[in-house]
Scaffold this active site. Structure first.
Site, PDB file in Angstrom:
ATOM      1  N   TYR A  88       0.833  -1.211   0.000  1.00 34.75           N
ATOM      2  CA  TYR A  88       0.000   0.000   0.000  1.00 34.75           C
ATOM      3  C   TYR A  88       0.864   1.256   0.000  1.00 34.75           C
ATOM      4  O   TYR A  88       0.578   2.226  -0.694  1.00 34.75           O
ATOM      5  CB  TYR A  88      -0.919  -0.007   1.224  1.00 34.75           C
ATOM      6  CG  TYR A  88      -1.982   1.062   1.162  1.00 34.75           C
ATOM      7  CD1 TYR A  88      -3.245   0.773   0.646  1.00 34.75           C
ATOM      8  CD2 TYR A  88      -1.723   2.358   1.609  1.00 34.75           C
ATOM      9  CE1 TYR A  88      -4.229   1.753   0.568  1.00 34.75           C
ATOM     10  CE2 TYR A  88      -2.698   3.335   1.535  1.00 34.75           C
ATOM     11  CZ  TYR A  88      -3.946   3.032   1.011  1.00 34.75           C
ATOM     12  OH  TYR A  88      -4.906   4.006   0.938  1.00 34.75           O
ATOM     13  N   PHE A 136      -7.013  19.945 -24.565  1.00 33.86           N
ATOM     14  CA  PHE A 136      -7.726  18.688 -24.799  1.00 33.86           C
ATOM     15  C   PHE A 136      -9.085  18.731 -24.084  1.00 33.86           C
ATOM     16  O   PHE A 136      -9.263  19.473 -23.124  1.00 33.86           O
ATOM     17  CB  PHE A 136      -6.881  17.506 -24.292  1.00 33.86           C
ATOM     18  CG  PHE A 136      -7.578  16.196 -24.524  1.00 33.86           C
ATOM     19  CD1 PHE A 136      -7.796  15.739 -25.811  1.00 33.86           C
ATOM     20  CD2 PHE A 136      -8.052  15.442 -23.463  1.00 33.86           C
ATOM     21  CE1 PHE A 136      -8.479  14.547 -26.031  1.00 33.86           C
ATOM     22  CE2 PHE A 136      -8.725  14.243 -23.686  1.00 33.86           C
ATOM     23  CZ  PHE A 136      -8.937  13.798 -24.965  1.00 33.86           C
ATOM     24  N   ASP A 137     -10.047  17.933 -24.541  1.00 38.09           N
ATOM     25  CA  ASP A 137     -11.422  18.073 -24.020  1.00 38.09           C
ATOM     26  C   ASP A 137     -11.562  17.810 -22.518  1.00 38.09           C
ATOM     27  O   ASP A 137     -12.313  18.519 -21.851  1.00 38.09           O
ATOM     28  CB  ASP A 137     -12.464  17.292 -24.840  1.00 38.09           C
ATOM     29  CG  ASP A 137     -12.075  15.860 -25.138  1.00 38.09           C
ATOM     30  OD1 ASP A 137     -10.884  15.563 -25.100  1.00 38.09           O
ATOM     31  OD2 ASP A 137     -12.960  15.048 -25.435  1.00 38.09           O
ATOM     32  N   ASP A 151       0.874  19.603 -20.650  1.00 37.04           N
ATOM     33  CA  ASP A 151      -0.007  18.444 -20.777  1.00 37.04           C
ATOM     34  C   ASP A 151       0.777  17.484 -21.670  1.00 37.04           C
ATOM     35  O   ASP A 151       0.903  17.689 -22.870  1.00 37.04           O
ATOM     36  CB  ASP A 151      -1.340  18.873 -21.394  1.00 37.04           C
ATOM     37  CG  ASP A 151      -2.271  17.701 -21.633  1.00 37.04           C
ATOM     38  OD1 ASP A 151      -1.840  16.541 -21.477  1.00 37.04           O
ATOM     39  OD2 ASP A 151      -3.438  17.940 -21.991  1.00 37.04           O
ATOM     40  N   ALA A 164       0.872  14.104 -22.555  1.00 31.87           N
ATOM     41  CA  ALA A 164       0.479  12.785 -23.067  1.00 31.87           C
ATOM     42  C   ALA A 164       1.396  12.280 -24.190  1.00 31.87           C
ATOM     43  O   ALA A 164       1.795  11.128 -24.196  1.00 31.87           O
ATOM     44  CB  ALA A 164      -0.971  12.826 -23.533  1.00 31.87           C
ATOM     45  N   LYS A 195      -0.552   7.038 -23.405  1.00 30.03           N
ATOM     46  CA  LYS A 195      -0.067   7.367 -24.752  1.00 30.03           C
ATOM     47  C   LYS A 195       1.436   7.060 -24.820  1.00 30.03           C
ATOM     48  O   LYS A 195       1.820   5.927 -25.023  1.00 30.03           O
ATOM     49  CB  LYS A 195      -0.340   8.843 -25.077  1.00 30.03           C
ATOM     50  CG  LYS A 195      -1.801   9.152 -25.415  1.00 30.03           C
ATOM     51  CD  LYS A 195      -2.642   9.312 -24.200  1.00 30.03           C
ATOM     52  CE  LYS A 195      -3.976   9.936 -24.478  1.00 30.03           C
ATOM     53  NZ  LYS A 195      -4.818   9.978 -23.284  1.00 30.03           N
ATOM     54  N   HIS A 243     -19.952  14.213 -26.371  1.00 28.32           N
ATOM     55  CA  HIS A 243     -19.644  13.278 -27.465  1.00 28.32           C
ATOM     56  C   HIS A 243     -19.568  11.820 -27.020  1.00 28.32           C
ATOM     57  O   HIS A 243     -19.834  10.920 -27.797  1.00 28.32           O
ATOM     58  CB  HIS A 243     -18.331  13.678 -28.156  1.00 28.32           C
ATOM     59  CG  HIS A 243     -17.140  13.705 -27.256  1.00 28.32           C
ATOM     60  ND1 HIS A 243     -16.978  14.655 -26.270  1.00 28.32           N
ATOM     61  CD2 HIS A 243     -16.061  12.889 -27.168  1.00 28.32           C
ATOM     62  CE1 HIS A 243     -15.846  14.420 -25.634  1.00 28.32           C
ATOM     63  NE2 HIS A 243     -15.270  13.355 -26.153  1.00 28.32           N
TER      64      HIS A 243
END
Ligand code: F0G
Length: 458
Positions: free
Chosen positions: A72, A124-125, A215, A217, A258, A450
């Site tokens: 843990y 990004f969304d 960001d 990714a 990614k 979407h």
């Protein structure tokens, strides 16, 4: 004879995929209310919905999974990942999270307040969702070249410094949460940000006393493009370029699904111990204790190896050349897409491919459904459905571009699959004059519609 290019891997485990008939697909897509997300994966032959979490892990990654430490607190897997993050991007502090949007949720809980603004390059969304959910505003400062699909500008992910400075001048420092640089910029077509632009944005940010967040990714794909396209970087290794990129970042959020080539995982990394400390409380609340944050030990081990493999040139060359191969096929068939080919995907210009479908009837979605009917290929709409409604006026937002994204999973499909994709798109393109009507929305969620939208054929 010149020796042709070939992949820098061989395959030792395979997964069958299934063909279907036109009649089956017609029934399935109707049952899915014409939303490609609602299809079952066994109704899909080639799945280009996303490159996120859909890649094939390597033998080294699978081996590392077996050595996962599931304690843990304080597991060796946590320390493996901590070391990989320090080695690759140079940050001292990090928090594991279960994926990228979870990293956003935790970090933005500290940094984004009601009434704030967050300038950046086409957020990004989920990033935009987490900003708007906190009643703050994402401000798109991407260069105008990004909106011209036929323009070959090599860094369409760049931030326009004039647009950015206008925001920094207009709002007091306390109202600007941070500047968000998405590398590569997914929304503008998997397009890279140049090192020069990264450096300039950082300099401007420091002039105004603002933090810079990457960001991250697809940070490794971004570094590959810098090596290939930016003067002075041709002889540097990807890892050297990555280290240089991150000198100009204060924080990063990472979707490891990614460029770390895992099926699940993410993290936040920090230069500031203070912000790290503030974020730990939210991490414990939303994700898990600070040394696992929603990931199992084996997952953290796989991310650690993936960060190393994902920043190797041979891997990246294989990966990005496959996307370029699809782009070259579409060139042959006269099909327009966001040029040059992106790092993780080809973004087909739906307004050029289906010019007769009105914008109110969602041409990119229409193209996506047609491509599915043609041969069972699943893609994603990056157009007006994804753009959602304006949070204040509730009117539909029509972005400048209406794109259909063909995202290529890492190390998953062969170039024979790419040939099928290109030929299928050509068949749809050849009958474009007969496709004149699109879809209307019959159900939509108030935010990020979407994913669950339901449509009716017009
Ligand atoms: N940032 C970028 C640039 C992304 O592309 C994504 C996800 C995220 C953040 C969120 O990460 O999915 O791990 O929570 N993009 C996927 C896509 C879903 O299909 O482009 P996540």
């Amino acid at each position: 004879m010149k020796i042709p290019f070939a992949e820098s891997f061989r395959i030792k485990m395979v997964e069958p995929i299934r063909h279907s008939t036109y009649e089956e697909r017609e029934r399935w897509i109707k049952e899915a209310k014409y939303n490609l997300f609602a299809l079952r994966s066994d109704q899909v032959f080639i799945d280009l919905l996303t490159d996120s979490g859909t890649g094939a892990m390597s033998d080294r990654q699978w081996a590392a999974m077996m050595l996962g430490d599931e304690s843990y607190a304080g597991s060796s897997s946590y320390f493996n990942l901590k070391k990989a993050i320090k080695d690759i991007v140079g940050f001292d502090y990090f928090l594991p999270t279960h994926q990228g949007r979870a990293a956003e949720n935790v970090l933005f809980s500290v940094l984004v307040k009601e009434g704030d603004v967050v300038p950046g390059n086409s957020h990004f969304d989920t990033t935009k969702g987490h900003i708007e959910f906190r009643k703050a505003t994402a401000m798109d400062c991407t260069v105008d070249e990004a909106n011209e699909t036929q323009n070959e500008y090599p860094f369409k992910g760049n931030i326009d410094l004039n647009k950015l400075e206008a925001v920094l001048k207009k709002y007091p420092k306390e109202k600007i949460s941070f500047i968000c640089i998405t590398v590569t910029c997914n929304t503008s077509g998997g397009q890279p940000v140049s090192m020069e632009n990264i450096r300039d944005v950082y300099a401007l940010a420091k002039k105004y006393g603002i933090l810079v967040l990457f960001d991250s990714a697809r940070f490794a794909e971004n570094a590959y493009f810098i090596k290939k396209r930016e003067k002075g970087y041709e002889n540097k290794t990807i890892k050297e370029i990555v280290r240089e990129m991150y000198q100009y970042a204060d924080l990063m959020t990472m979707s490891a699904k990614k460029d770390a080539i895992v099926n699940i995982g993410g993290f936040i990394a920090f230069r500031s111990e203070e912000i790290y400390r503030q974020a730990t409380t939210f991490n414990i609340m939303f994700e898990g204790y600070i040394t696992y944050g929603g990931m199992s030990g084996r997952d953290m081990n796989a991310v650690a190896i993936g960060l190393d493999e994902g920043t190797e040139f041979d891997y990246l060359e294989t990966r990005i050349r496959q996307v370029e191969y699809l782009g070259a096929k579409l060139d042959e068939y006269g099909i327009s897409y966001q040029r040059p080919a992106g790092g993780h995907a080809i973004f087909v210009d739906a307004l050029k491919v289906l010019p007769k479908v009105p914008r109110e009837e969602f041409p990119a979605q229409t193209l996506g459904v047609e491509l599915y009917l043609e041969s069972g290929i699943r893609s994603t709409e990056i157009g007006a459905i994804l753009a959602d409604r304006d949070p204040v006026t509730r009117e539909n937002r029509y972005p400048k571009l209406e794109l259909l994204r063909l995202a290529i999973p890492r190390r998953t499909y062969t170039n024979n699959h790419i040939d099928v994709i290109a030929a299928s798109l050509k068949n749809v393109y050849d009958r474009r004059d007969t496709i004149t009507r699109g879809y209307k929305i019959t159900y939509e969620a108030p935010i990020m519609r979407h994913f669950t939208v339901e449509l009716e054929k017009l």
